[in-house]
Design a protein around this motif. Structure first.
Motif, mmCIF file in Angstrom:
data_model
loop_
_atom_site.group_PDB
_atom_site.id
_atom_site.type_symbol
_atom_site.label_atom_id
_atom_site.label_comp_id
_atom_site.label_asym_id
_atom_site.label_seq_id
_atom_site.Cartn_x
_atom_site.Cartn_y
_atom_site.Cartn_z
ATOM 1 N N GLU A 85 -14.580 4.653 9.454
ATOM 2 C CA GLU A 85 -14.110 6.019 9.279
ATOM 3 C C GLU A 85 -13.550 6.215 7.875
ATOM 4 O OE1 GLU A 85 -10.633 6.832 11.667
ATOM 5 O OE2 GLU A 85 -10.126 4.711 11.727
ATOM 6 N N ASP A 86 -13.342 7.503 7.550
ATOM 7 C CA ASP A 86 -12.653 7.867 6.318
ATOM 8 C C ASP A 86 -11.173 8.048 6.619
ATOM 9 O OD1 ASP A 86 -14.907 7.824 4.783
ATOM 10 O OD2 ASP A 86 -15.343 9.950 5.043
ATOM 11 N N LEU A 87 -10.339 7.377 5.833
ATOM 12 C CA LEU A 87 -8.892 7.436 6.020
ATOM 13 C C LEU A 87 -8.265 8.149 4.832
ATOM 14 C CD1 LEU A 87 -8.329 3.751 7.173
ATOM 15 C CD2 LEU A 87 -8.490 5.764 8.631
ATOM 16 N N PRO A 88 -7.027 8.634 4.983
ATOM 17 C CA PRO A 88 -6.328 9.201 3.822
ATOM 18 C C PRO A 88 -6.257 8.194 2.683
ATOM 19 C CG PRO A 88 -5.138 9.675 5.843
ATOM 20 C CD PRO A 88 -6.228 8.718 6.209
ATOM 21 N N LEU A 89 -6.124 8.687 1.458
ATOM 22 C CA LEU A 89 -6.154 7.840 0.274
ATOM 23 C C LEU A 89 -5.035 6.799 0.320
ATOM 24 C CD1 LEU A 89 -7.465 7.270 -2.455
ATOM 25 C CD2 LEU A 89 -5.882 8.918 -3.482
ATOM 26 N N GLN A 90 -5.423 5.529 0.195
ATOM 27 C CA GLN A 90 -4.480 4.412 0.191
ATOM 28 C C GLN A 90 -4.706 3.608 -1.088
ATOM 29 O OE1 GLN A 90 -4.600 2.167 3.931
ATOM 30 N NE2 GLN A 90 -5.612 3.909 4.893
ATOM 31 N N ILE A 91 -3.631 3.267 -1.753
ATOM 32 C CA ILE A 91 -3.723 2.542 -3.021
ATOM 33 C C ILE A 91 -2.781 1.351 -2.961
ATOM 34 C CG2 ILE A 91 -3.372 2.657 -5.511
ATOM 35 C CD1 ILE A 91 -3.862 5.671 -5.315
ATOM 36 N N LYS A 92 -3.259 0.197 -3.394
ATOM 37 C CA LYS A 92 -2.402 -0.976 -3.446
ATOM 38 C C LYS A 92 -1.703 -1.015 -4.798
ATOM 39 C CE LYS A 92 -2.337 -5.618 -1.586
ATOM 40 N NZ LYS A 92 -3.137 -6.776 -1.139
ATOM 41 N N GLN A 93 -0.396 -1.171 -4.764
ATOM 42 C CA GLN A 93 0.394 -1.122 -5.983
ATOM 43 C C GLN A 93 1.386 -2.273 -6.032
ATOM 44 O OE1 GLN A 93 -0.037 3.322 -7.374
ATOM 45 N NE2 GLN A 93 2.047 2.785 -6.872
ATOM 46 N N CYS A 94 1.947 -2.459 -7.215
ATOM 47 C CA CYS A 94 3.049 -3.405 -7.409
ATOM 48 C C CYS A 94 4.216 -2.610 -7.967
ATOM 49 C CB CYS A 94 2.648 -4.523 -8.364
ATOM 50 S SG CYS A 94 3.990 -5.710 -8.696
ATOM 51 N N TRP A 136 0.831 -1.199 0.000
ATOM 52 C CA TRP A 136 0.000 0.000 0.000
ATOM 53 C C TRP A 136 0.866 1.250 0.000
ATOM 54 C CZ3 TRP A 136 -5.292 -0.321 -0.292
ATOM 55 C CH2 TRP A 136 -5.869 -1.569 -0.039
ATOM 56 N N ILE A 137 0.386 2.264 -0.723
ATOM 57 C CA ILE A 137 0.989 3.587 -0.642
ATOM 58 C C ILE A 137 -0.061 4.545 -0.090
ATOM 59 C CG2 ILE A 137 2.544 3.105 -2.567
ATOM 60 C CD1 ILE A 137 0.772 5.070 -4.236
ATOM 61 N N PHE A 138 0.387 5.712 0.389
ATOM 62 C CA PHE A 138 -0.504 6.633 1.084
ATOM 63 C C PHE A 138 -0.314 8.027 0.487
ATOM 64 C CE2 PHE A 138 0.962 3.196 3.682
ATOM 65 C CZ PHE A 138 -0.190 2.696 4.264
ATOM 66 N N LEU A 139 -1.410 8.597 0.003
ATOM 67 C CA LEU A 139 -1.333 9.865 -0.717
ATOM 68 C C LEU A 139 -2.079 10.964 0.027
ATOM 69 C CD1 LEU A 139 -1.936 8.594 -4.366
ATOM 70 C CD2 LEU A 139 0.245 8.908 -3.163
ATOM 71 N N ASN A 140 -1.505 12.147 -0.019
ATOM 72 C CA ASN A 140 -2.103 13.314 0.621
ATOM 73 C C ASN A 140 -2.857 14.116 -0.433
ATOM 74 O OD1 ASN A 140 -2.775 15.359 2.357
ATOM 75 N ND2 ASN A 140 -0.722 16.250 2.457
ATOM 76 N N LYS A 141 -4.044 13.617 -0.793
ATOM 77 C CA LYS A 141 -4.846 14.276 -1.831
ATOM 78 C C LYS A 141 -6.153 14.762 -1.242
ATOM 79 C CE LYS A 141 -3.105 12.184 -6.075
ATOM 80 N NZ LYS A 141 -3.482 11.567 -7.360
ATOM 81 N N GLN A 142 -6.383 16.051 -1.364
ATOM 82 C CA GLN A 142 -7.606 16.634 -0.825
ATOM 83 C C GLN A 142 -8.825 16.066 -1.570
ATOM 84 O OE1 GLN A 142 -7.794 18.629 1.794
ATOM 85 N NE2 GLN A 142 -5.566 18.537 2.031
ATOM 86 N N GLY A 143 -9.835 15.710 -0.806
ATOM 87 C CA GLY A 143 -11.081 15.258 -1.416
ATOM 88 C C GLY A 143 -11.109 13.786 -1.754
ATOM 89 N N GLU A 144 -9.956 13.108 -1.737
ATOM 90 C CA GLU A 144 -9.923 11.672 -2.040
ATOM 91 C C GLU A 144 -9.643 10.918 -0.749
ATOM 92 O OE1 GLU A 144 -8.171 10.103 -5.636
ATOM 93 O OE2 GLU A 144 -7.541 12.127 -6.184
ATOM 94 N N LYS A 145 -10.499 9.948 -0.434
ATOM 95 C CA LYS A 145 -10.383 9.212 0.812
ATOM 96 C C LYS A 145 -10.442 7.710 0.551
ATOM 97 C CE LYS A 145 -10.475 12.895 3.515
ATOM 98 N NZ LYS A 145 -9.332 13.293 4.339
ATOM 99 N N TYR A 146 -9.942 6.963 1.541
ATOM 100 C CA TYR A 146 -10.063 5.502 1.538
ATOM 101 C C TYR A 146 -11.055 5.184 2.645
ATOM 102 C CZ TYR A 146 -8.797 0.578 2.008
ATOM 103 O OH TYR A 146 -8.825 -0.798 2.081
ATOM 104 N N SER A 147 -12.257 4.786 2.289
ATOM 105 C CA SER A 147 -13.329 4.650 3.267
ATOM 106 C C SER A 147 -13.524 3.200 3.670
ATOM 107 C CB SER A 147 -14.640 5.205 2.703
ATOM 108 O OG SER A 147 -14.526 6.586 2.445
ATOM 109 N N ILE A 148 -13.687 3.012 4.973
ATOM 110 C CA ILE A 148 -14.113 1.728 5.520
ATOM 111 C C ILE A 148 -15.313 2.012 6.403
ATOM 112 C CG2 ILE A 148 -11.826 0.668 5.430
ATOM 113 C CD1 ILE A 148 -11.449 1.350 8.334
ATOM 114 N N GLU A 149 -15.868 0.976 6.995
ATOM 115 C CA GLU A 149 -17.118 1.156 7.738
ATOM 116 C C GLU A 149 -16.967 2.163 8.872
ATOM 117 O OE1 GLU A 149 -18.662 -2.505 9.100
ATOM 118 O OE2 GLU A 149 -18.851 -3.395 7.103
#
Length: 821
Positions: free
Chosen positions: A612-621, A597-610
């Protein structure tokens, strides 16, 4: 943590029949993990008290003496010694033949034998402190000084452990097993557990006695909820000399160096009851006032360990201060300027409890870990202050420590530890443990552990003691655990579990990731790695990431690792750089990839789970290779990225030349391709910027890297798997190197090879080569074929015939010829 058996016996009357090994086993099975049992007597085998009866010169050595020493045998023994402080009538430590000592305090222990020294037979050795591990008790003035036991009223020949009172057994306890038990970070808490395990009489510390109040000194709290309790005692006309012999020896056997009276008293209290305390030189406290407050920006604090803190912000760190300056970092470490010295005459004794989350955060951020912070960050109950104060007063009285007056400055208790109350049903206990348990056993067991218990019908109302109410005991399952461990987990009957086998859940994302990893590992020859979710600030800066684009952690593992990683490549570069510098590893062997996973500081984009809303997280290779041929590295890294996606059955994936690489600041400006899925750019592949390689010190090599998003690929994957029987016959791997025109593509070659013969099951690219023995405008392409027949085992001759057929077709359609040199 090291625990002394003799010290434990101050608080609990253990059965005399118990061996140290039995105690260790019972503690391990019911409370904490004992890693090692150390019998100190074994370190001093064949060491006794000796008395020097006479001294004469050595005939063959000016610096050596021949001593006649009484060692408890029928006759005195002659021992050759070069000690600088030898005198007649001196009591010394004698190591007899068979004892093990460290020569001059260095190296591994050596077994002594009766031997001749410059022609004179010497029975054993008169020992220096560093040769037998007693330098903390007997500091050496020079390297030739031997131990002077002074006026020790013990007969010659007595075992040195008995004579010095250090015939003890040490339990070495794994700190990790104490994490959720702050009450066990002292001998008092361990003794309470042993009292419960063996139903042995416990000897509690006396309640703290009342003291007159002192009106000349004051305390004040102004740091929010960080101080939970703060108490101070003022004592006058003290002398800070050497601590009582027992205190010094108790500290020595658990691995602590004796320092001076008040430093040793505070350490003794901490290791006895688990409550860190501190002593200030009262004459260095401006205004005789201890203020608990937040440090101010620009203030400095010199620490007892020689370090220094410059506070760069206000309202972040809590200090104990006087009217002008900080004196100590609250709950973590004392300050040098207010510490006690030989000249100290008046003292302020502090005993306090601090918020554990604050202590944990502050000590990590400042990278200062002490015995105090280790205890406070676990969550000590506020009533432990009373134990510390009572023991402090008891020590002063027991050893008749000289002082003028003693008085209470103040005791502020804003956040008392509340005892947790839990209601639990007997049926719940029995079902969780899988056995029937009587009401009487539940009641008596909990009371042994100092719980208050009231029974109403089939329900028990349990009130945990304060020292178990700081996070350890809070739910019903905690009560079940208490009863279970006292029963002994080995005594709980084993019952088979009922298991319901369900159909496996098909997870396309997991299958796709496995396929990509399988290709990169088996076909790409790469190694999968796992890195931390953070990257160092220096590495991110070198890779071109601006600080405002990064996510900063509120509680980082260290100051330099405060940012979450915005890409997999920086950490892969760090791993590559370490391997590049490792002797015995060829740079070309560094072929690594990571799925994470990587973690991005992008306004308006979130990684949501039941929740809470977390900062944007993306799974990459991401992947990385090192090579010495720029073109080859570029081609191979691009091929690895695209072929891995093809192997995972992803469709609609294609490379595209693009200048839009702002999300990948580590990529080379011209040697790169973008990876697209449909119309969306999902990644990149190419060479790593030379600027970054120079910053990492990677010279004379080129680094290729790729990185692509995995979350955008699931919809692009088609399931074209076919079920086939397991092969009945083994296959053969057959390698060929064929020379083609420069413009012939691998994709074209592989298609023709696949169709050349039904026994060809797979074709894998190995490398292409240009150079010596290869004509201009040509290239050599090496590939590997997997050959297998469903009806029989292929022979070498059959494999050669298949290869000849492949070569013939390649020559006919592409003009390819077998490379012969």
């Amino acid at each position: 943590m090291r625990v002394s058996l003799n010290w434990l016996k101050d608080f609990v009357e253990l059965p005399s029949s118990l061996s140290p090994k039995e105690i260790a086993n019972d503690l391990t099975s019911k409370t904490v993990e004992v890693e090692e049992v150390i019998d100190l007597a074994e370190n001093f085998t064949d060491m006794v008290v000796g008395e020097i009866l006479a001294i004469k010169a050595h005939p063959n050595a000016d610096k050596l003496k021949i001593c006649s020493v009484a060692v408890g045998l029928d006759e005195p023994k002659e021992i050759v010694c070069g000690g600088s402080n030898l005198r007649k009538g001196m009591k010394v430590v004698v190591a007899k033949p068979g004892a093990k000592v460290r020569w001059h305090g260095e190296g591994e222990p050596v077994e002594l034998k009766e031997t001749k020294i410059r022609g004179v037979t010497s029975f054993g050795m008169i020992c220096a402190a560093n040769e037998v591990g007693l330098e903390d008790l007997y500091p050496m003035q020079d390297e030739h000084e031997i131990i002077d036991l002074g006026d020790l009223d013990k007969p010659a020949g007595m075992a040195i452990t008995e004579a010095l009172g250090i015939n003890d057994v040490i339990f070495n306890i794994d700190n990790k097993s104490l994490t959720n038990r702050p009450d066990l970070w002292g001998h008092y808490g361990i003794a309470l557990e042993l009292s419960a395990i063996y139903d042995a009489p416990f000897k509690p510390i006396n309640p703290v006695r009342a003291l007159p109040e002192n009106n000349d000194c004051r305390i004040s709290l102004n740091a929010g909820d960080v101080p939970r309790r703060f108490s101070a005692i003022y004592a006058t006309d003290v002398t800070n000399g050497e601590a009582p012999d027992l205190i010094r020896k108790r500290l020595m056997v658990i691995g602590q160096r004796p320092i001076n009276l008040f430093a040793d008293i505070t350490n003794y209290i901490m290791f006895a009851v688990g409550e860190p305390t501190h002593v200030f030189d009262a004459d260095k406290v401006e205004g005789k006032e201890l203020r608990v407050r937040f440090a101010k920006k620009g203030e400095e604090l010199l620490l007892l360990n020689g370090g220094k803190i410059l506070f760069e912000t206000s309202d972040e760190y809590v200090v104990v201060a006087d009217q002008k300056k900080p004196l100590s970092l609250a709950g973590i470490i004392g300050g040098e300027d207010s510490g006690v010295t030989d000249e100290t005459r008046n003292i302020l004794f502090e005993s306090a409890v601090w918020d554990p989350s604050y202590i944990r955060r502050a000590s990590r951020k400042l990278n200062i870990r002490t015995e105090s912070s280790l205890r406070f960050d676990k969550g000590i109950d506020t009533y432990r202050v009373d134990l510390a104060k009572s023991m402090f007063l008891d020590i002063l009285e027991r050893w008749d420590i000289p002082l003028g007056s003693i008085a209470l400055v103040g005791d502020q208790h804003p956040l008392p530890t509340a005892r947790n109350k839990i209601k639990i049903n007997k049926t719940f206990i029995c079902s969780r443990l899988g056995m029937e348990i009587s009401d009487n056993f539940i009641d008596s067991t909990l009371k042994k552990l100092r719980f208050d218990v009231q029974k109403q019908g089939d329900t028990f109302e349990v009130i945990a003691p304060s020292w178990r109410s700081t996070g350890d005991i809070s739910i019903q399952e905690d009560i079940v655990e208490e009863i279970g461990r006292m029963i002994g987990y080995d005594n709980i009957p084993i019952k088979p579990l009922k298991i319901e086998l369900l159909k496996p859940v098909i997870q396309p994302q997991v299958i796709m990731e496995d396929r990509i990893g399988e290709f990169l590992t088996l076909s790409g020859g790469m190694f999968e790695v796992y890195s931390y979710p953070w990257s160092s600030e220096q590495l991110l800066r070198a890779c071109g990431y601006a600080e405002e684009t990064l996510l900063e952690m509120a509680d980082p593992p260290s100051p330099e690792n405060r940012f979450l990683k915005p890409s997999l490549i920086p950490n892969l570069l760090h791993i590559a750089e370490r391997n590049y510098r490792t002797e015995g590893i060829m740079p070309e062997d560094v072929r690594i990839f990571e799925v994470g996973w990587i973690f991005l500081n992008k306004q308006g984009e979130k990684y949501s789970i039941e929740e809470e809303d977390l900062p944007l997280q993306i799974k990459q290779c991401g992947g990385l290779i090192i090579g010495n041929d720029k073109t080859m590295v570029f081609r191979e890294i691009c091929g690895l990225a695209l072929d891995s996606l093809s192997y995972a059955n992803a469709v609609g994936i294609y490379p595209k030349i693009s200048k839009e690489q702002k999300n990948f600041p580590w990529i080379h400006g011209r040697a790169n391709v973008s990876i697209y899925a449909g119309k969306e750019m999902i990644g990149t592949a190419g060479l790593v910027s030379g600027r970054i390689l120079r910053a990492l010190g990677i010279k004379d090599r080129f680094v290729g890297a790729f990185e692509f998003r995995l979350d955008r690929l699931t919809a692009m994957v088609i399931d074209n798997r076919k079920i086939a029987p397991i092969p009945k016959h083994p296959g053969i791997f057959y390698d060929l190197a064929v020379v083609f025109d420069e413009n012939v593509a691998w994709q074209e070659i592989s298609k023709i090879v696949y169709k050349a013969c039904p026994q060809i099951r797979n074709v894998v690219f190995i490398e292409d080569y240009r150079g010596k023995n290869i004509p201009a405008g040509k290239k050599s392409v090496a590939f590997r074929m997997e050959l297998r027949d469903d009806n029989s085992t292929l022979t070498a001759e059959m494999a050669d015939n298949i290869a000849k057929n492949v070569l013939a077709i390649l020559f006919e359609k592409l003009g390819g010829e077998l490379r012969t040199s």
